[in-house]
Structures are given as C-alpha cells and as structure tokens.
Design a protein around this motif. Structure first.
Motif, short mmCIF file in Angstrom:
data_model
loop_
_atom_site.label_atom_id
_atom_site.label_comp_id
_atom_site.label_asym_id
_atom_site.label_seq_id
_atom_site.Cartn_x
_atom_site.Cartn_y
_atom_site.Cartn_z
N ARG A 103 0.79 -1.22 0.00
CA ARG A 103 0.00 0.00 0.00
C ARG A 103 0.83 1.28 0.00
NH1 ARG A 103 -4.50 -2.07 -2.11
NH2 ARG A 103 -2.71 -2.99 -3.15
N LEU A 106 1.35 2.70 -3.78
CA LEU A 106 0.23 2.94 -4.69
C LEU A 106 0.21 4.35 -5.28
CD1 LEU A 106 -2.73 1.14 -2.87
CD2 LEU A 106 -1.50 0.38 -4.91
N PRO A 269 -4.13 6.13 -4.21
CA PRO A 269 -3.82 5.02 -5.13
C PRO A 269 -4.04 5.39 -6.60
CG PRO A 269 -5.20 4.26 -3.32
CD PRO A 269 -5.18 5.76 -3.24
N HIS A 274 -4.19 -0.19 -8.19
CA HIS A 274 -4.94 -0.39 -6.95
C HIS A 274 -5.42 -1.83 -6.78
CE1 HIS A 274 -8.23 1.23 -4.05
NE2 HIS A 274 -7.20 0.71 -3.42
#
Length: 379
Positions: A103, A106, A269, A274
């Motif tokens: 994450r 992103l 993102p 994503h």
C-alpha cells in the motif's frame, strides 16, 4: 547586538513547522547509535542483507550520522502517514487473479514527497539561524533510520523491525534531517509488543527469524523489489499474488487498529495499480510500465522484474486458460523471465490436472449416487 538563540524554543518551533508541512510527528535525538553497531554487524555477518551489498559496503557508517554530514549534532526525525482510505487489502489479497502492491507504493514516490518537505523544514530553520547546516534523508543513504526514530520518541521497534506508534500503528514513512545545532532531545517510548508474536507467525515466508530480526533473503519485499535475479523456487508458492512488497506483518499487528489514514493527495492510489488483474499487468510493454509508474517507487525495479513478479503470481493463481495463454505469449523475451514463466506454466498445468481429476471424481460420485438411487427405487 544579536540575541542568543533559545534552543528549547527553537525545538518547539521546529515541531510546529513540521506539523504545518504535513508530518504527523517530529522528534529530536542525538547521533549516538553505538549500541546498534554490534547488532548491525551480527545481522550482516549472518548474510541477512542478501544481495544488498551496499549495506555491507558502508559498514558502520549507518550507525554514525556525523560521518554523513560532518558537524552533525542532532537528528530531527519525522513520520508521515501513508495509508489511503480505500486501501482494499482484503479485496486484492483474497482474489488470486489480482496483483497486490504494497500500500505504500500505490501513489507518488514517498522519497520525493518527504525529502522536499524536509528540505523546506531545514530552510525554515536556516532563516532563524543562518549558520545552520542541514541535510535531509529519506531512505536514501546509509543511515539507521528506525533506531533514530525510536531514539527520537516516534515509537518503538516492533518484532517485525518496523517502528510502532501507540496512536498510529506503523502505516507511516520516516525521514531525517541532520543538523549541527545542539537542540534538546526527546525521550524514547517504552516497547509495547509484550508477548505478541503475530507478525512472526503470519509472515508467509518465515522471514522474521527471531524477534526484531528479519532475514531479508526470505522477505517478500526483498524478493519482489531488491532481488535482481531469480526468486528462489521454494519461496515462489509462498509469495501468492504479491507482486511488489508485502504488508502481512503490518496487517496482523494489533497496534494497527489505531492506524491513521493519510490525507496526502500524493499517496492516493493510482487506479491501474490499486486492484489490477494480473493478466492485464502482464500485457504491459515497457513503455506502458514506464508511463503508469512515472513518479512512483515501483519504477525503480524496471519492467523485467515487474514481469518476473507477475509471472510468479500467475503461477500461483488458480487454473485458467487465459493465465496459461498470457504466460506463453511472453516466452523468449528474456532468459530470467523465461525461467519464471516456465515455472508458472508448470504450476498452471498441474492445477489443470487437479481440476480434471476433481471433475472426474465429482462425475463419478454423481453417477454412483444415481445408480444407488435407481437400485433403491427398483427394490
């Protein structure tokens, strides 16, 4: 006649400026990392750094900030949240046909975002004291940033080796500003992991070999980002659909119930990263890869390693004719890629056989039940 500089007042002002610049916390510590040197050397001696030769090449410089900027007296350590509101962890990790990107990667490359803010912070300090010299770092030099962050009171070192904060968990980036002012220092916080070993237990590859110690050679983040050659065959099935980094040790951590979301637009993102379909990603040519990852941390692994990682994920996906065809279309482009494609094709063919056997078993069971039902009716 100039007034003497009030260092305590300046330290508080620096923290206010840091918050204004978008950091969630600012701490200050001295440069003494002597206790870290034997731990660092032991880690290097065990070859836990893998192919990251630069870690061994710089030796103990990582524990000596003053060697990076002569005259350094203090380190201003900062943290910045990066977790987007729509992280979609479960959706992607539970669908093996999608590619999971850690994450933190992103959005825009965090190195640039944090470094620019740290540079501004240094310039603001310089306006108050012209003779100040400073140098910003964001994972960009041989510097033990996590021990410095712990020393500056930003959190404690968790058993997964990341910094944990009571109010924010671990979903944040770290950055440092080396400075030649004898500012008052902050106190470290107590460790609060207790007996919890959730991060060690959940790690797909068993990379957290003991509390606070990660063998990078087994870490999915290392395998998919830092490793330039072939991913060890025995570790490929354990990678699942993670194509750039891994967040498992953070996802399981109880302290991340308090994780704070980021409102930084730069960390939002990118749509094509994503929750992307693996087949779609595998079709990208180099121009597409470079265009989509422009300004992203992902770009630095290059198109070849990107395809290598996706090939492994396709090999771990359920049997699908489309997966097999996608893999076959890129054979012959590069020997390293071919090795991973051939492995992935073998996995897909094996799963096709398993599916056929299961279908045959199911058909046989239905036939037996039909016969038994007919015999019962005749009786």
């Amino acid at each position: 006649m100039s007034h003497p500089l009030d260092l305590a007042q300046l330290a508080q002002q620096i923290k206010r400026w840091g918050l204004e610049l978008g950091f969630q916390q600012v701490g200050i510590c001295d440069t003494d990392l002597t206790p870290e040197e034997p731990r660092l050397q032991a880690w290097l001696d065990k070859q836990y750094h893998g192919e990251m030769a630069w870690m061994a090449r710089h030796g103990m410089m990582r524990a000596r900030p003053q060697e990076l900027l002569p005259g350094t007296l203090r380190v201003i350590s900062v943290r910045m949240n990066y977790l987007p509101a729509n992280a979609a962890f479960a959706r992607v990790l539970k669908d093996p046909q999608l590619g999971y990107v850690s994450r933190y990667a992103l959005g825009r490359d965090y190195h640039k975002v944090l470094r620019n803010r740290l540079k501004k912070l240094g310039e603001m300090i310089q306006q108050q004291c012209e003779k100040v010299s400073f140098r910003p770092f964001v994972d960009s030099a041989p510097l033990l940033e996590r021990p410095l962050a712990a020393k500056a009171g930003l959190g404690w070192t968790g058993k997964h080796s990341l910094i944990l904060n009571r109010q924010a968990g671990s979903w944040f980036f770290l950055g440092e500003l080396l400075i030649n002012l004898p500012l008052p220092v902050d106190k470290p916080v107590e460790e609060n992991c207790g007996r919890c070993i959730a991060c060690m237990t959940i790690c797909p590859t068993g990379a957290i070999v003991e509390p606070y110690t990660v063998d990078a050679r087994r870490c999915i983040s290392y395998l998919t980002i830092e490793l330039e050659g072939a991913i060890p065959v025995e570790l490929r099935p354990l990678i699942g659909n993670r194509i750039y980094g891994c967040d498992d040790c953070q996802l399981i951590c109880p302290w991340n119930r308090y994780g704070q979301l980021s409102d930084e637009a730069d960390f939002s993102p990118r749509a094509r990263l994503h929750a992307p379909a693996l087949i779609e990603l595998f079709r990208w040519d180099e121009a597409t890869f470079l265009r989509v990852t422009e300004g992203s941390a992902i770009r630095r692994i290059g198109h070849l390693r990107w395809l290598r990682n996706i090939a492994v994920a396709l090999g771990n996906a359920p049997w699908d004719q489309g997966n097999l065809l996608a893999l076959e279309t890129r054979l012959g482009e590069n020997p390293l890629l071919d090795e991973h494609i051939n492995w992935a094709i073998e996995q897909q063919i094996a799963r096709r056989s398993e599916v056929r056997i299961e279908v045959q078993r199911s058909q046989k069971q239905r036939l037996v039940r039909a016969i038994e039902k007919g015999l019962t009716r005749d009786a």
